[in-house]
Design a protein around this motif. Sequence first.
Motif, PDB file in Angstrom:
ATOM      1  N   ALA A  15     -13.692 -23.826  57.002  1.00 16.33           N
ATOM      2  CA  ALA A  15     -14.010 -24.244  55.633  1.00 16.33           C
ATOM      3  C   ALA A  15     -12.743 -24.375  54.794  1.00 16.33           C
ATOM      4  N   LEU A  16     -11.828 -23.405  54.932  1.00 15.07           N
ATOM      5  CA  LEU A  16     -10.596 -23.446  54.142  1.00 15.07           C
ATOM      6  C   LEU A  16      -9.724 -24.630  54.550  1.00 15.07           C
ATOM      7  N   LYS A  17      -9.658 -24.913  55.842  1.00 16.09           N
ATOM      8  CA  LYS A  17      -8.828 -26.039  56.289  1.00 16.09           C
ATOM      9  C   LYS A  17      -9.372 -27.358  55.734  1.00 16.09           C
ATOM     10  N   ARG A  18     -10.689 -27.534  55.783  1.00 20.67           N
ATOM     11  CA  ARG A  18     -11.281 -28.775  55.255  1.00 20.67           C
ATOM     12  C   ARG A  18     -11.077 -28.890  53.752  1.00 20.67           C
ATOM     13  N   ALA A  19     -11.127 -27.752  53.045  1.00 15.52           N
ATOM     14  CA  ALA A  19     -11.057 -27.801  51.587  1.00 15.52           C
ATOM     15  C   ALA A  19      -9.631 -27.838  51.057  1.00 15.52           C
ATOM     16  N   ILE A  20      -8.725 -27.088  51.704  1.00 14.98           N
ATOM     17  CA  ILE A  20      -7.378 -26.935  51.160  1.00 14.98           C
ATOM     18  C   ILE A  20      -6.439 -28.062  51.577  1.00 14.98           C
ATOM     19  N   ASN A  21      -6.505 -28.486  52.831  1.00  7.16           N
ATOM     20  CA  ASN A  21      -5.506 -29.444  53.310  1.00  7.16           C
ATOM     21  C   ASN A  21      -5.462 -30.759  52.541  1.00  7.16           C
ATOM     22  N   PRO A  22      -6.599 -31.295  52.077  1.00  4.82           N
ATOM     23  CA  PRO A  22      -6.496 -32.514  51.256  1.00  4.82           C
ATOM     24  C   PRO A  22      -5.740 -32.296  49.944  1.00  4.82           C
ATOM     25  N   HIS A  23      -5.605 -31.028  49.518  1.00  2.00           N
ATOM     26  CA  HIS A  23      -4.903 -30.710  48.267  1.00  2.00           C
ATOM     27  C   HIS A  23      -3.605 -29.939  48.520  1.00  2.00           C
ATOM     28  N   SER A  24      -3.123 -29.970  49.762  1.00  2.00           N
ATOM     29  CA  SER A  24      -1.968 -29.146  50.122  1.00  2.00           C
ATOM     30  C   SER A  24      -0.722 -29.476  49.310  1.00  2.00           C
ATOM     31  N   LYS A  25      -0.505 -30.742  49.029  1.00  2.32           N
ATOM     32  CA  LYS A  25       0.691 -31.121  48.272  1.00  2.32           C
ATOM     33  C   LYS A  25       0.688 -30.458  46.896  1.00  2.32           C
ATOM     34  N   GLU A  26      -0.481 -30.384  46.280  1.00  2.00           N
ATOM     35  CA  GLU A  26      -0.613 -29.750  44.961  1.00  2.00           C
ATOM     36  C   GLU A  26      -0.575 -28.229  45.066  1.00  2.00           C
ATOM     37  N   LEU A  27      -1.283 -27.672  46.059  1.00  2.00           N
ATOM     38  CA  LEU A  27      -1.415 -26.218  46.155  1.00  2.00           C
ATOM     39  C   LEU A  27      -0.234 -25.556  46.842  1.00  2.00           C
ATOM     40  N   GLY A  28       0.446 -26.273  47.720  1.00  2.00           N
ATOM     41  CA  GLY A  28       1.561 -25.682  48.452  1.00  2.00           C
ATOM     42  C   GLY A  28       1.124 -24.780  49.582  1.00  2.00           C
ATOM     43  N   ILE A  29      -0.111 -24.963  50.061  1.00  2.00           N
ATOM     44  CA  ILE A  29      -0.658 -24.185  51.172  1.00  2.00           C
ATOM     45  C   ILE A  29      -1.134 -25.163  52.250  1.00  2.00           C
ATOM     46  N   TYR A  30      -0.792 -24.888  53.512  1.00  2.00           N
ATOM     47  CA  TYR A  30      -1.150 -25.761  54.620  1.00  2.00           C
ATOM     48  C   TYR A  30      -1.782 -24.922  55.734  1.00  2.00           C
ATOM     49  N   ILE A  31      -2.871 -25.413  56.316  1.00  2.00           N
ATOM     50  CA  ILE A  31      -3.561 -24.690  57.382  1.00  2.00           C
ATOM     51  C   ILE A  31      -3.516 -25.528  58.649  1.00  2.00           C
ATOM     52  N   CYS A  32      -2.958 -24.955  59.702  1.00  2.00           N
ATOM     53  CA  CYS A  32      -2.798 -25.651  60.974  1.00  2.00           C
ATOM     54  C   CYS A  32      -3.586 -24.928  62.067  1.00  2.00           C
TER      55      CYS A  32
END
Length: 420
Positions: free
Chosen positions: A77-94
């Motif tokens: 869930a976090l990967k689907r939600a966060i990665n599209p906003h990673s540039k803004e949030l500064g968090i990346y899930i791999c």
Amino acid sequence: MKRSGAADLPLHYGYVPQWLADRMARLGLAVTEALLADYGRDEVLRRLSDPFWFQSFGAVMGMDWHSSGITTSVMGALKRAINPHSKELGIYICGGKGSASRQAPAEILKVCESTGLDGVELVRSSKLSAKVDNTVVQDGFQLYMHCFVLSREGQWTVIQQGMSTGNSTARRYHWHSAGLRSFVDDPHTAICGPNQGEILNLADHQADPARKGVLSLTREKPELMMQDAQQLLTQPPPRTQDAQQFLTLPAHHDVRAEDVDLRRLGAVLWLAHDRRPADFEELVLLEGVGPRTLQSLALVSEVIHGTPARFRDPARFAFAHGGKDGHPFPVPIDVYDETIAILQGAVHKAKVGESDKLDAMKKLSALAQRAEDSFAPTGRGLDEWIAREQADSWKYGGRTVFGKAKPPEAAVRSKQLRLF
């Protein structure tokens, strides 16, 4: 970096229905944004590296409070939600579960191309953490899931999980780059799970002589090695004590009094359902929120603002949005949606300088903690409270993997139940 912890969980098969997966992603993003607003990226990574907080986070999302499925579903869930906003949030899930775990190195390198981070070193960290938990620590669990959470500054957390089909349990391992000195000398921040008997843990500090011995074997003559091996076969092995702390969750599905801190849970329920606005002026910005939604908000607020010691009973957080298997009660869809909307609205307003509602959420957590000082639970009312939640579930759009909640045949009791 260090391995921050681990957890042993009952191994559950099954699936996360789409109606829950979508809500988990939305709530996960909102909680992450709230954490970033108040505490920053390093704290997000630290929280994810805490096995007790992670389990509480999954429980507040409506997953089965004790199951192995929390790990894969929360990270998915976090990967689907966060990665599209990673540039803004500064968090990346791999990475991820199964074949997705093997994509982690390529995904890390792709992140590093856009951030300028050292991709070679970060890929090495990802591979080493997996190698240690799969090979250096031989505890009977085979890894099948690996997630590497990376910040713009180069800090990282690893959440990975292994399966033991022999006893139907899963073990989750947590790593955190902050403070890690060695991958092979007490690297874990935590490991959670029941005692499985003696294991081979060459990553334990006490195993340093053994690690040196393994290296020395590569320089020995084969005939001398065989002589030593014959001697060892006639000697009992030395006993060592595993110094790691474990989060161990039970196999039973229902939530019992021994699974929760009754004072903390009771204070939240009392504040939400019997509060007096005159006594709690800080809640004025949340006026108009129904008592059932306030109950959920209080527990979500604690996930955001609570200190580490407050997550030792993850089952308590299932009283926010229930569980997809119906324990302690069906997921109240209407309440869940209202909770998400309120938190999302507070986060979005904070981004434009209007932080009043986000501050109110923080005060809600503090109020619940203050209420604990004068709350004295008896322990007799938990089953009654759960029964009422289950009976009222249909009113809030209650739902499980088995279907939608229906009104009970008998009339719902009208008398007020005492809280514990």
